[in-house]
Design a protein around this motif. Structure first.
Motif, PDB file in Angstrom:
ATOM      1  N   MET A  87       0.826  -1.199   0.000  1.00 10.95           N
ATOM      2  CA  MET A  87       0.000   0.000   0.000  1.00 10.95           C
ATOM      3  C   MET A  87       0.866   1.256   0.000  1.00 10.95           C
ATOM      4  SD  MET A  87      -2.701  -1.514   2.696  1.00 10.95           S
ATOM      5  CE  MET A  87      -3.391  -3.123   2.374  1.00 10.95           C
ATOM      6  N   ILE A  88       1.951   1.152  -0.740  1.00 15.25           N
ATOM      7  CA  ILE A  88       2.842   2.294  -0.908  1.00 15.25           C
ATOM      8  C   ILE A  88       2.065   3.441  -1.550  1.00 15.25           C
ATOM      9  CG2 ILE A  88       4.869   3.098  -2.182  1.00 15.25           C
ATOM     10  CD1 ILE A  88       6.027   0.260  -1.842  1.00 15.25           C
ATOM     11  N   ASP A  89       2.336   4.658  -1.096  1.00 11.25           N
ATOM     12  CA  ASP A  89       1.713   5.878  -1.602  1.00 11.25           C
ATOM     13  C   ASP A  89       0.238   5.993  -1.244  1.00 11.25           C
ATOM     14  OD1 ASP A  89       4.113   6.718  -2.818  1.00 11.25           O
ATOM     15  OD2 ASP A  89       3.677   5.528  -4.599  1.00 11.25           O
ATOM     16  N   GLY A  90      -0.241   5.124  -0.348  1.00 12.71           N
ATOM     17  CA  GLY A  90      -1.630   5.242   0.116  1.00 12.71           C
ATOM     18  C   GLY A  90      -2.670   4.580  -0.755  1.00 12.71           C
ATOM     19  N   PHE A  91      -2.242   3.835  -1.775  1.00 12.43           N
ATOM     20  CA  PHE A  91      -3.214   3.169  -2.645  1.00 12.43           C
ATOM     21  C   PHE A  91      -3.648   1.840  -2.038  1.00 12.43           C
ATOM     22  CE2 PHE A  91      -1.032   5.825  -5.854  1.00 12.43           C
ATOM     23  CZ  PHE A  91      -2.140   6.478  -6.368  1.00 12.43           C
ATOM     24  N   ILE A  92      -4.939   1.610  -2.025  1.00  7.23           N
ATOM     25  CA  ILE A  92      -5.487   0.351  -1.527  1.00  7.23           C
ATOM     26  C   ILE A  92      -6.523  -0.152  -2.521  1.00  7.23           C
ATOM     27  CG2 ILE A  92      -7.114   1.633  -0.058  1.00  7.23           C
ATOM     28  CD1 ILE A  92      -7.090  -0.806   1.817  1.00  7.23           C
ATOM     29  N   LYS A  93      -6.418  -1.418  -2.871  1.00  4.99           N
ATOM     30  CA  LYS A  93      -7.326  -1.995  -3.867  1.00  4.99           C
ATOM     31  C   LYS A  93      -8.626  -2.402  -3.184  1.00  4.99           C
ATOM     32  CE  LYS A  93      -7.057  -4.609  -8.094  1.00  4.99           C
ATOM     33  NZ  LYS A  93      -6.172  -5.399  -8.973  1.00  4.99           N
ATOM     34  N   VAL A  94      -9.740  -1.960  -3.769  1.00  3.96           N
ATOM     35  CA  VAL A  94     -11.054  -2.216  -3.190  1.00  3.96           C
ATOM     36  C   VAL A  94     -11.991  -2.753  -4.268  1.00  3.96           C
ATOM     37  CG1 VAL A  94     -10.763  -0.412  -1.450  1.00  3.96           C
ATOM     38  CG2 VAL A  94     -11.866   0.140  -3.636  1.00  3.96           C
ATOM     39  N   ALA A  95     -13.095  -3.372  -3.834  1.00  2.00           N
ATOM     40  CA  ALA A  95     -14.026  -3.960  -4.798  1.00  2.00           C
ATOM     41  C   ALA A  95     -15.450  -3.912  -4.279  1.00  2.00           C
ATOM     42  CB  ALA A  95     -13.630  -5.408  -5.096  1.00  2.00           C
ATOM     43  N   ALA A  96     -16.385  -3.940  -5.227  1.00  2.00           N
ATOM     44  CA  ALA A  96     -17.809  -4.114  -4.940  1.00  2.00           C
ATOM     45  C   ALA A  96     -18.287  -5.265  -5.812  1.00  2.00           C
ATOM     46  CB  ALA A  96     -18.586  -2.842  -5.246  1.00  2.00           C
ATOM     47  N   ALA A  97     -19.054  -6.180  -5.241  1.00  2.00           N
ATOM     48  CA  ALA A  97     -19.435  -7.381  -5.981  1.00  2.00           C
ATOM     49  C   ALA A  97     -20.875  -7.762  -5.689  1.00  2.00           C
ATOM     50  CB  ALA A  97     -18.507  -8.534  -5.622  1.00  2.00           C
ATOM     51  N   THR A  98     -21.556  -8.255  -6.719  1.00  2.00           N
ATOM     52  CA  THR A  98     -22.946  -8.683  -6.577  1.00  2.00           C
ATOM     53  C   THR A  98     -23.078 -10.159  -6.934  1.00  2.00           C
ATOM     54  OG1 THR A  98     -23.733  -6.480  -7.189  1.00  2.00           O
ATOM     55  CG2 THR A  98     -25.320  -8.279  -7.340  1.00  2.00           C
ATOM     56  N   PRO A  99     -23.394 -11.013  -5.956  1.00  7.85           N
ATOM     57  CA  PRO A  99     -23.587 -12.431  -6.264  1.00  7.85           C
ATOM     58  C   PRO A  99     -24.972 -12.678  -6.867  1.00  7.85           C
ATOM     59  CG  PRO A  99     -23.972 -12.047  -3.947  1.00  7.85           C
ATOM     60  CD  PRO A  99     -23.574 -10.715  -4.523  1.00  7.85           C
ATOM     61  N   LYS A 100     -25.069 -13.691  -7.730  1.00  7.69           N
ATOM     62  CA  LYS A 100     -26.384 -14.115  -8.205  1.00  7.69           C
ATOM     63  C   LYS A 100     -26.946 -15.075  -7.167  1.00  7.69           C
ATOM     64  CE  LYS A 100     -28.984 -16.043 -12.050  1.00  7.69           C
ATOM     65  NZ  LYS A 100     -28.959 -16.579 -13.428  1.00  7.69           N
ATOM     66  N   ILE A 101     -27.997 -14.654  -6.507  1.00 10.22           N
ATOM     67  CA  ILE A 101     -28.503 -15.415  -5.363  1.00 10.22           C
ATOM     68  C   ILE A 101     -29.786 -16.175  -5.704  1.00 10.22           C
ATOM     69  CG2 ILE A 101     -27.523 -13.710  -3.765  1.00 10.22           C
ATOM     70  CD1 ILE A 101     -30.555 -12.891  -3.293  1.00 10.22           C
ATOM     71  N   LYS A 102     -30.203 -16.986  -4.750  1.00  6.88           N
ATOM     72  CA  LYS A 102     -31.540 -17.575  -4.746  1.00  6.88           C
ATOM     73  C   LYS A 102     -32.208 -17.134  -3.453  1.00  6.88           C
ATOM     74  CE  LYS A 102     -30.503 -21.718  -7.490  1.00  6.88           C
ATOM     75  NZ  LYS A 102     -30.501 -23.206  -7.488  1.00  6.88           N
ATOM     76  N   VAL A 103     -33.382 -16.553  -3.571  1.00  5.31           N
ATOM     77  CA  VAL A 103     -34.064 -16.009  -2.401  1.00  5.31           C
ATOM     78  C   VAL A 103     -34.315 -17.117  -1.370  1.00  5.31           C
ATOM     79  CG1 VAL A 103     -36.127 -14.833  -1.550  1.00  5.31           C
ATOM     80  CG2 VAL A 103     -35.145 -14.201  -3.766  1.00  5.31           C
ATOM     81  N   ALA A 104     -33.813 -16.875  -0.164  1.00  5.84           N
ATOM     82  CA  ALA A 104     -33.995 -17.748   1.009  1.00  5.84           C
ATOM     83  C   ALA A 104     -33.145 -19.015   0.971  1.00  5.84           C
ATOM     84  CB  ALA A 104     -35.467 -18.121   1.198  1.00  5.84           C
ATOM     85  N   ASP A 105     -32.274 -19.162  -0.014  1.00  5.63           N
ATOM     86  CA  ASP A 105     -31.370 -20.326  -0.066  1.00  5.63           C
ATOM     87  C   ASP A 105     -29.993 -19.869   0.426  1.00  5.63           C
ATOM     88  OD1 ASP A 105     -29.799 -22.522  -0.616  1.00  5.63           O
ATOM     89  OD2 ASP A 105     -30.751 -22.938  -2.549  1.00  5.63           O
ATOM     90  N   CYS A 106     -29.819 -19.876   1.733  1.00  7.97           N
ATOM     91  CA  CYS A 106     -28.618 -19.289   2.340  1.00  7.97           C
ATOM     92  C   CYS A 106     -27.353 -20.054   1.971  1.00  7.97           C
ATOM     93  CB  CYS A 106     -28.777 -19.233   3.859  1.00  7.97           C
ATOM     94  SG  CYS A 106     -30.136 -18.185   4.405  1.00  7.97           S
ATOM     95  N   GLU A 107     -27.436 -21.366   1.873  1.00 13.10           N
ATOM     96  CA  GLU A 107     -26.240 -22.139   1.530  1.00 13.10           C
ATOM     97  C   GLU A 107     -25.789 -21.835   0.106  1.00 13.10           C
ATOM     98  OE1 GLU A 107     -24.587 -26.754   1.423  1.00 13.10           O
ATOM     99  OE2 GLU A 107     -26.626 -26.329   2.107  1.00 13.10           O
ATOM    100  N   TYR A 108     -26.728 -21.792  -0.805  1.00 11.72           N
ATOM    101  CA  TYR A 108     -26.398 -21.443  -2.195  1.00 11.72           C
ATOM    102  C   TYR A 108     -25.795 -20.039  -2.257  1.00 11.72           C
ATOM    103  CZ  TYR A 108     -27.050 -20.223  -7.123  1.00 11.72           C
ATOM    104  OH  TYR A 108     -26.840 -19.807  -8.421  1.00 11.72           O
ATOM    105  N   ASN A 109     -26.405 -19.127  -1.538  1.00  8.92           N
ATOM    106  CA  ASN A 109     -25.931 -17.734  -1.553  1.00  8.92           C
ATOM    107  C   ASN A 109     -24.519 -17.628  -0.970  1.00  8.92           C
ATOM    108  OD1 ASN A 109     -28.428 -17.159  -2.592  1.00  8.92           O
ATOM    109  ND2 ASN A 109     -29.268 -16.385  -0.648  1.00  8.92           N
ATOM    110  N   ALA A 110     -24.271 -18.388   0.103  1.00 12.57           N
ATOM    111  CA  ALA A 110     -22.937 -18.367   0.711  1.00 12.57           C
ATOM    112  C   ALA A 110     -21.894 -18.902  -0.265  1.00 12.57           C
ATOM    113  CB  ALA A 110     -22.936 -19.180   2.000  1.00 12.57           C
ATOM    114  N   ASP A 111     -22.265 -19.911  -1.057  1.00 18.25           N
ATOM    115  CA  ASP A 111     -21.348 -20.436  -2.073  1.00 18.25           C
ATOM    116  C   ASP A 111     -20.960 -19.336  -3.062  1.00 18.25           C
ATOM    117  OD1 ASP A 111     -21.409 -22.972  -0.988  1.00 18.25           O
ATOM    118  OD2 ASP A 111     -22.933 -23.730  -2.380  1.00 18.25           O
ATOM    119  N   ARG A 112     -21.970 -18.589  -3.516  1.00 15.76           N
ATOM    120  CA  ARG A 112     -21.700 -17.519  -4.500  1.00 15.76           C
ATOM    121  C   ARG A 112     -20.887 -16.384  -3.852  1.00 15.76           C
ATOM    122  NH1 ARG A 112     -23.986 -21.228  -6.101  1.00 15.76           N
ATOM    123  NH2 ARG A 112     -21.792 -21.765  -6.289  1.00 15.76           N
TER     124      ARG A 112
END
Length: 641
Positions: A1-26
């Motif tokens: 992180m020389i010079d103050g640069f830090i790599k960041v991200a935003a991500a959207t998983p393709k989910i299934k409503v109420a399927d927590c295990e599937y969502n956690a996989d994604r």
């Protein structure tokens, strides 16, 4: 992180409503992608473990238990990862349900930040299931450990002090007083927003502007991760509109309806520098916050590979529409500044030396606009061309044609004989083409226009630009001096676009032709004799390319960056145009000249500020004329070594 640069991200998983295990996989797939890309902070959407659109299912114990089970799994499976993860999960507290963002790092749940503002209007009905989160931080038991929960919770990086993270959730941003205001005043430099913002016509424009403006107001980085495909479409559609902004600048934006993973590099050092500069950015309220420390697994700062766009022309907008708007705005600032000065002095005459070069052309065009605003006859503008040893036919003809097409009063005063007499008076050999040879011409020209201003009761208009002033590329008490400098805060790279804008917008074909030829003429003071009628003294061969110097000037004066950081940014921005040795050579030149020539800037004539960078001693640059450049040059010498 020389010079103050830090790599960041935003991500959207393709989910299934109420399927927590599937969502956690994604979710885990995206976290692994972030880790592989050396991302240090990744944000996923609001309630992404369950899905935002679960409705009454949020009241089911089975769903809530599965959500916590999968959260624990995500924490365990990311225990050997460097990336800090923020994602949305429902959590029970005292029998009530909270919409929270879980902050995870190296196998530990650092904290839970609840949503404070629950929308319950139009298509939203969150208050049916959730309670607003408490501001005051309290500790609750999660997975057998005490975890802080509350909106006033900040996460501070021990080995990158400029990085302090605050979290707000979706609607929190849209209210009159978002939690991020308090977060940043307490020290947060990065705001994370796990969101579930449905898509309606035109909403993306508002959302984008809102995030850009919030990051600008709070001088912070802002990462916004939106729910996307996979959420229920019973009544709504979510587009996965992810955004990364930094102090008003949009660094990265996803395509809507794509569920994209986007990443960029935030410059947290730049943010702290900007806050330091802004005396109105106040820090308060930190005592009411709980700070959670975390650290990345490095003992020495590491270099973040830059993928973000580094504009090689920071003073010039890239898009033509924005550039034209900026040009019109700057020309108005220059012209109205001069208009006020002429009104105040009661003068109806302006005297300007024209050379056929870019700077004097712009100054004359601005002067004409000021006269038009005052409804004064342009014959009151005395344009003076003063050919001497270095004047070429091309610039001579352009100077006369320009003055004629603009309807000004033209005066031609050759100065060769006067300068030769001056050489005789001071005992200088006319065949010695040194700085005395050059500056004598510049000072003779200034003497003439100053005396003409007395004769005609006029105001001498300065033509020199900000780039020349930064480098000290002006003859002291020569072209350095005027009664009002209209170009004083316009960098050379922008001067060209301003003249080009005049050429594009004028209806006078002859004027356009002259302006285009001025634009095509090499930048030169024309103080040395030409060879076969051609300019031999090209400024950029002597002091270096103005596009490099303007780049250096922007980051030195606007953000106070170190020489090594500016060098790094220049290498990235000018890749394929200049090699590293050339960039380093002219950066050293800039620092040497910038420090040694401050005495010229300390006594500048008045002139209007047009942008965020200026060198006026009465405004932006109060700098001692005898300061040493040693610290900065020593740092650059280490690069060469």
């Amino acid at each position: 992180m020389i010079d103050g640069f830090i790599k960041v991200a935003a991500a959207t998983p393709k989910i299934k409503v109420a399927d927590c295990e599937y969502n956690a996989d994604r979710i885990l797939e995206l976290i692994h992608q972030a880790e592989e890309n050396q991302v240090k902070v990744v944000v996923l959407p609001e309630l992404c473990i369950t899905g935002y659109t679960c409705g009454e299912l949020f009241l089911q114990d089975t769903l809530l238990a599965s959500a916590l089970q999968q959260l624990e799994r995500i924490i365990k499976e990311t225990s050997d990862m460097e990336v800090l993860v923020t994602l949305g999960v429902p959590v029970c507290r005292n029998g009530k349900l909270l919409n929270t963002a879980a902050v995870i790092h190296k196998g530990k749940l650092l904290g839970l930040v609840p949503k404070r503002n629950l929308p319950n209007y139009s298509e939203f009905y969150e208050a049916r299931y959730f309670m607003p989160g408490p501001e005051t931080v309290e500790y609750i038991s999660v997975f057998g450990q005490k975890v802080p929960l509350g909106t006033k919770l900040l996460f501070s990086c021990s080995n990158l002090p400029a990085l302090t993270i605050g979290v707000e959730i979706c609607e929190d941003l849209w209210v009159p007083m978002p939690p991020s205001v308090g977060h940043t005043m307490a020290g947060a430099t990065l705001i994370l927003n796990p969101s579930a913002s449905d898509e309606t016509t035109g909403k993306d424009i508002y959302r984008r502007d809102l995030i850009k403006m919030q990051s600008a107001k709070l001088v912070c980085g802002y990462i916004y991760a939106d729910s996307g495909e996979g959420e229920s479409t019973t009544d709504l559609v979510f587009a996965g509109h992810n955004l990364i902004a930094e102090n008003g600048l949009l660094l990265k934006e996803s395509k809507r309806f794509q569920n994209e993973f986007i990443c960029s590099e935030l410059d947290v050092q730049k943010l702290t520098n900007e806050r330091r500069r802004m005396t109105t950015f106040s820090f308060s309220g930190a005592e009411s916050y709980e700070f959670v420390n975390f650290s990345y697994g490095f003992t020495e700062p590491t270099e973040t590979k830059l993928t973000r766009f580094i504009d090689k022309a920071p003073f010039v907008p890239g898009r033509k529409e924005e550039r034209d708007r900026r040009c019109e705005e700057i020309i108005n600032i220059q012209a109205y500044g001069l208009k006020k000065r002429l009104e105040h002095t009661g003068l109806k005459c302006a005297v300007i030396a024209i050379s056929g070069g870019l700077d004097s052309t712009l100054a004359l065009l601005v002067t004409c606009k000021a006269f038009d605003l005052l409804k004064l006859d342009r014959k009151g503008i005395v344009t003076v061309t003063m050919p001497c040893f270095g004047t070429t036919d091309r610039t001579y003809r352009n100077a006369l044609s320009l003055a004629e097409q603009l309807g000004t009063d033209i005066k031609e005063i050759p100065i060769k004989d006067a300068v030769l007499l001056h050489f005789r008076d001071i005992g200088h050999d006319k065949d010695v083409h040194d700085i005395t040879y050059e500056n004598s011409q510049a000072r003779e020209r200034t003497q003439i226009i100053m005396d003409l201003s007395n004769k005609y009761n006029g105001l001498v208009i300065g033509t020199g630009d900000m780039s020349e002033l930064a480098l000290g590329w002006a003859t002291y008490n020569g072209d350095h001096m005027s009664m009002y400098g209209v170009n004083a805060s316009v960098p050379k790279t922008l001067v060209r676009y301003l003249v080009s804008y005049f050429a594009e917008t004028t209806e006078d074909e002859k004027l356009r032709s002259v302006l285009l030829d001025v634009l095509d003429t090499p930048v030169s003071p024309e103080l040395l004799p030409p060879v076969e009628g051609e300019i031999v003294q090209k400024t950029e061969d002597i002091v270096g390319p103005y596009e490099l110097h303007d780049f250096y000037m922007y980051y030195i004066l606007r953000f106070g960056f170190t020489p090594t950081k500016i060098y790094r940014l220049a290498v990235t921005a000018f890749d394929g145009m200049y090699d590293k040795d050339t960039i380093l050579k002219w950066l050293k030149t800039f620092y040497r000249r910038f420090f040694s020539q401050q005495f010229k800037r300390s006594c500048l004539p008045d002139g209007p500020k047009v942008g965020s960078v200026a060198v006026s001693p009465r405004g932006d640059l109060r700098m001692p004329s005898d300061a040493s450049a040693a610290l900065w040059l020593n740092e650059l010498n280490k690069i060469q070594g």
